[in-house]
Write an enzyme that holds these catalytic residues in place. Structure first.
Site, PDB file in Angstrom:
ATOM      1  CD  GLU A 125      -2.392  -1.225   2.739  1.00 58.49           C
ATOM      2  OE1 GLU A 125      -2.369  -0.316   3.451  1.00 58.49           O
ATOM      3  OE2 GLU A 125      -2.946  -2.352   3.117  1.00 58.49           O
ATOM      4  CE  LYS A 127       5.355   5.351   7.092  1.00 56.78           C
ATOM      5  NZ  LYS A 127       4.229   6.475   8.076  1.00 56.78           N
ATOM      6  CG  ASP A 129       3.954  12.582   5.093  1.00 61.32           C
ATOM      7  OD1 ASP A 129       3.685  12.328   6.441  1.00 61.32           O
ATOM      8  OD2 ASP A 129       4.783  13.062   4.716  1.00 61.32           O
ATOM      9  CE1 TYR A 237      -3.424   3.082   8.770  1.00 66.43           C
ATOM     10  CE2 TYR A 237      -3.530   4.578   6.747  1.00 66.43           C
ATOM     11  CZ  TYR A 237      -3.551   4.454   8.062  1.00 66.43           C
ATOM     12  OH  TYR A 237      -2.573   5.261   9.134  1.00 66.43           O
ATOM     13  CE  LYS A 325       9.078   7.351   6.453  1.00 66.29           C
ATOM     14  NZ  LYS A 325       9.346   7.308   7.987  1.00 66.29           N
ATOM     15  CB  CYS A 419      42.757   6.314  24.335  1.00 67.40           C
ATOM     16  SG  CYS A 419      41.292   7.420  25.220  1.00 67.40           S
ATOM     17  CB  CYS A 422      43.301   7.503  29.302  1.00 67.92           C
ATOM     18  SG  CYS A 422      43.272   5.965  28.192  1.00 67.92           S
ATOM     19  CB  CYS A 438      40.312   3.728  24.702  1.00 65.11           C
ATOM     20  SG  CYS A 438      41.122   3.879  26.398  1.00 65.11           S
ATOM     21  CB  CYS A 444      40.144   5.294  29.564  1.00 65.72           C
ATOM     22  SG  CYS A 444      39.518   6.667  28.435  1.00 65.72           S
TER      23      CYS A 444
HETATM   24  S1  IVH Z   1      -0.990   0.263   8.885  1.00 68.89           S
HETATM   25  C1  IVH Z   1      -0.533  -1.725  12.719  1.00 68.89           C
HETATM   26  N1  IVH Z   1      -1.060   1.302   6.403  1.00 68.89           N
HETATM   27  O1  IVH Z   1       2.112   5.233   9.242  1.00 68.89           O
HETATM   28  C2  IVH Z   1      -0.744  -0.896  11.541  1.00 68.89           C
HETATM   29  N2  IVH Z   1      -0.414   2.865   8.231  1.00 68.89           N
HETATM   30  O2  IVH Z   1       4.495   4.643  10.705  1.00 68.89           O
HETATM   31  C3  IVH Z   1      -0.607   0.407  11.663  1.00 68.89           C
HETATM   32  N3  IVH Z   1       0.242   5.181   7.614  1.00 68.89           N
HETATM   33  O3  IVH Z   1       0.561   5.313  12.556  1.00 68.89           O
HETATM   34  C4  IVH Z   1      -1.042   1.224  10.522  1.00 68.89           C
HETATM   35  N4  IVH Z   1      -0.144   4.883   5.237  1.00 68.89           N
HETATM   36  O4  IVH Z   1      -0.351   6.806  10.312  1.00 68.89           O
HETATM   37  C5  IVH Z   1      -1.013   1.580   7.845  1.00 68.89           C
HETATM   38  N5  IVH Z   1      -1.157   2.186   4.231  1.00 68.89           N
HETATM   39  C6  IVH Z   1      -0.829   2.288   5.646  1.00 68.89           C
HETATM   40  C7  IVH Z   1      -0.302   3.359   6.188  1.00 68.89           C
HETATM   41  C8  IVH Z   1      -0.029   3.770   7.428  1.00 68.89           C
HETATM   42  C9  IVH Z   1       0.345   5.921   6.421  1.00 68.89           C
HETATM   43  C10 IVH Z   1       0.631   5.564   8.844  1.00 68.89           C
HETATM   44  C11 IVH Z   1       0.004   5.385   9.958  1.00 68.89           C
HETATM   45  C12 IVH Z   1       0.987   4.639  11.082  1.00 68.89           C
HETATM   46  C13 IVH Z   1       2.211   5.333  10.378  1.00 68.89           C
HETATM   47  C14 IVH Z   1       3.276   4.278  11.090  1.00 68.89           C
END
Ligand code: IVH
Length: 694
Positions: A125, A127, A129, A237, A325, A419, A422, A438, A444
């Site tokens: 999925e 991530k 922001d 999600y 990331k 070191c 010392c 050291c 030390c």
């Molecule tokens: S799953 C236990 N799915 O990322 C599962 N989180 O770094 C936790 N986030 O706190 C969440 N996109 O705010 C999940 N597709 C996604 C996400 C997602 C963004 C965020 C979420 C979480 C944070 C963790």
């Protein structure tokens, strides 16, 4: 905020800086919470908060009544009602490379006991922001919304969430459970963010730093009508509490909530292996600039829910998912100097002093260079223009140099052979040749002072008032040379300290009270961590304490374990996360006479609380379990983790101390021995039932 290391601040400078921080952070909080107008990025805010904490730790007598550390946390403002999450809202472990994807998939396979031929799908999925939320539906009707807060307790944002157009007030369709909390992310589209910022500028208000800040500020509005005026979107999600969950997979779950009218991000893919995941990540990176909203990476989840349940949770994140990331933000700057720091274990770490540069919103003036080999490999020279990056919250790193900017007179860095503190010879580590140490040991001063700081530090024995700065000054005065000196500090130097400039009777007595508190009851796991045994971090210290219960047993058993052929050694290395290398560090440390003498002295001065598992209501709590034979519903490491999660200790061999033997197929002598000793023998099913009935 200055850049002076806390340990070098004078009282006067510290007081001035704390005053500045109190004023500045009050301004920032007001802007964020009341005016919905964040003035700085989260990272900058966190940096100020950390600076304030660091200074307060070192100068406890200067803590102000209006200190930001005394205010309610940023996570939960007192203005919103609190909501306790019945299922905690977790975070995810971060990974940054294709190699780590493979490690993740391997870990999952190993834990589940799957062979390479067994199918293991992942749901990949975006991530997103933004800001995570939880939306509770009862009989299909939206009844409560909450922010994540600290994961356990969030804020009630029911009215605010209702203002977001994408949120269905009623779910429509089949299979809707009586209760379900759908969780996801509130975001602001880039275009809406730009429009909002134009509006902010037009009306004389400050623009938001980025869409995430704008979304967070817009959602956490005391007046929900303001939220309504901002264009926010959301995607679901995952789920929290659910009275039923008839879906077998994450993919099926997403399809289901989509059919009920809940928005689901379209860039989701089912991946059958790591190559698929890598391809997904590359594709996502290509699409990223064209997406209407910000994403900061990908999330990979084990698709099957039965696997997810078996994999379970780590402290703050699930074992069944990771966040991949996008690469860290980078910047170029000049390397001013290379300094050598000597740590608690004597390791020499080169630190780069940089011309301060802004990297993704944070001012960076130092970076780690790890070790000599790293400097040589990257051919980093003083005066070079270097590329620095921040990845997550870790210490900034130097990625490499910009060769065309090098001056002709730049010379390779010469690593010291003695070191710098010392003067003792520097030697390469046996286990990890990249590390140079050291050889002075506790003679030390750098090592002695660092181990004292560690002993008193927050995660160790947490002696309030004995922060780095005070440890250094007491060390310089020779009042504290080793940890046991702490407990005679009042007797030996109390009168003097009460009269010392910058102290006074009140703060001195506060310190002595904090010392007395630790003396009169310190948990064994904290004590074990505080000793500073190389490679024994908090988690390992806890496992050791859980296994041996008290220090006397730990010392007796590690002494026996010096014989690498002994049962005691087998027992030590059977503890989760303790392999031969860590075991060796523990044994070398405890075998040294001066360490043993110091530990014994501390034990005579302090009251140590034997380890008590947190899950104390569990029938497995404090019990010793031995697994034997071939398990069929789970792997050995899974079984071990499960028992430990319920507060049990896991041992490798059966003894009088064993409470349960869990017997798999083809169990041999251990089961026989259990029968002889009259120890309860459980089948795998019985063991699972015991855990599941909790
Ligand atoms: S799953 C236990 N799915 O990322 C599962 N989180 O770094 C936790 N986030 O706190 C969440 N996109 O705010 C999940 N597709 C996604 C996400 C997602 C963004 C965020 C979420 C979480 C944070 C963790």
């Amino acid at each position: 905020m200055t850049d002076i290391p806390v340990s070098r601040l004078t009282d006067l400078e510290a007081a001035a800086e704390l005053a500045f921080l109190a004023k500045r952070m009050a301004e920032l909080d007001k802007a964020y919470y009341q005016a919905d107008d964040p003035l700085v990025s989260d990272a900058e805010y966190d940096a100020l908060k950390k600076r304030n904490e660091d200074i307060e730790r070192a100068f406890p007598h200067l803590v102000r009544a209006d200190s930001p550390s005394k205010r309610v946390g940023v996570a939960v403002s007192s203005d919103f009602a609190k909501v306790t999450h019945s299922v905690p809202m977790l975070s995810l472990a971060d990974i940054f490379s294709a190699e780590e994807i493979r490690d993740f998939a391997d870990r999952v396979r190993r834990f589940l006991g799957l062979s390479d031929a067994d199918e293991l799908n992942f749901c990949a999925e975006t991530k997103l922001d933004g800001l995570s939320f939880s939306a509770r539906y009862e009989n299909g009707v939206f009844v409560r919304g909450a922010t994540r807060g600290d994961g356990a307790v969030g804020e009630d944002i029911t009215e605010n969430l209702k203002q977001i157009k994408g949120l269905p007030l009623r779910l429509n369709g089949d299979d809707i459970p009586d209760v379900i909390e759908i969780r996801g992310e509130v975001i602001m589209n880039k275009a809406d963010f730009m429009a909002l910022n134009e509006e902010q500028l037009r009306t004389g208000k400050k623009p938001f730093a980025n869409p995430r800040n704008a979304a967070a500020g817009s959602l956490r509005q005391l007046d929900p009508r303001v939220t309504g005026q901002r264009r926010l979107s959301l995607f679901g999600y995952t789920f929290g509490a659910a009275s039923a969950n008839p879906w077998d997979t994450q993919t099926a779950f997403l399809n289901k909530i989509k059919s009920w009218g809940f928005p689901v991000n379209p860039h989701t893919a089912l991946c059958a292996n790591t190559d698929d995941l890598i391809a997904y990540f590359t594709r996502l990176g290509d699409k990223r600039p064209d997406l209407p909203y910000d994403i900061d990476g990908a999330v990979y989840k084990v698709d099957r829910f039965d696997y997810q349940r078996r994999l379970g949770l780590l402290a703050r994140s699930p074992r069944w998912a990771v966040a991949h990331k996008f690469p860290a933000e980078q910047a170029r700057t000049r390397l001013e100097a290379i300094r050598i720091q000597v740590g608690r274990t004597g390791a020499l770490t080169p630190v780069a002093d940089l011309t301060p540069v802004n990297v993704g919103g944070v001012l960076v003036s130092h970076a780690t260079l790890h070790n000599e080999d790293e400097i040589r490999r990257k051919d980093v020279r003083v005066g070079d223009t270097v590329i620095v990056q921040r990845a997550g919250d870790v210490i900034p790193q130097i990625v490499g140099v910009v060769p065309e900017k090098r001056h002709a007179d730049a010379v390779p860095f010469v690593f010291p052979t003695v070191c710098p503190v010392c003067g003792a010879a520097v030697v390469r580590d046996d286990e990890d040749a990249a590390v140079q140490r050291c050889s002075g040991g506790l003679t030390c001063p750098a090592q002695a002072v660092e181990s004292l700081k560690h002993f008193a530090s927050r995660d160790a024995l947490n002696i309030e008032g004995l922060g780095d700065k005070n440890v250094e000054s007491f060390f310089d005065k020779k009042w504290l040379l080793r940890p046991s000196d702490i407990f005679s500090l009042e007797e030996m130097h109390g009168e003097e300290l009460r009269k010392t400039e910058g102290w006074g009777a009140k703060s001195a007595d506060k310190l002595f009270a904090a010392i007395a508190k630790v003396r009169d009851g310190a948990p064994t796991e904290k004590f074990l961590f505080a000793l500073g045994i190389p490679q024994v971090g908090q988690a390992t210290a806890r496992l050791l304490a859980a296994h041996y219960t008290d220090m006397a047993t730990f010392l007796a058993q590690t002494e026996k374990a010096q014989d690498r052929g002994s049962d005691a050694y087998a027992e030590l290395t059977a503890i989760e996360s303790i392999g031969a290398v860590v075991a060796n560090d523990i044994l070398v440390f405890t075998a040294q006479d001066h360490n043993r003498a110091e530990i014994e002295k501390l034990m005579s001065l302090m009251t140590l609380i034997p380890f008590t598992p947190t899950a104390s209501t569990s029938p497995l709590s404090g019990k010793t379990v031995v697994f034997t034979g071939t398990l069929t519903t789970m792997t050995r490491s899974e079984a071990k983790a499960k028992a430990q999660a319920f507060g049990a200790k896991v041992a490798g061999s059966v003894s009088k101390k064993t409470d349960y033997v869990v017997q798999g197929a083809d169990a041999g002598s251990k089961a026989q021995k259990a029968a002889e000793l009259g120890i309860a023998v459980l089948s795998e099913d019985e063991f699972n039932a015991l855990c599941n009935n909790l």
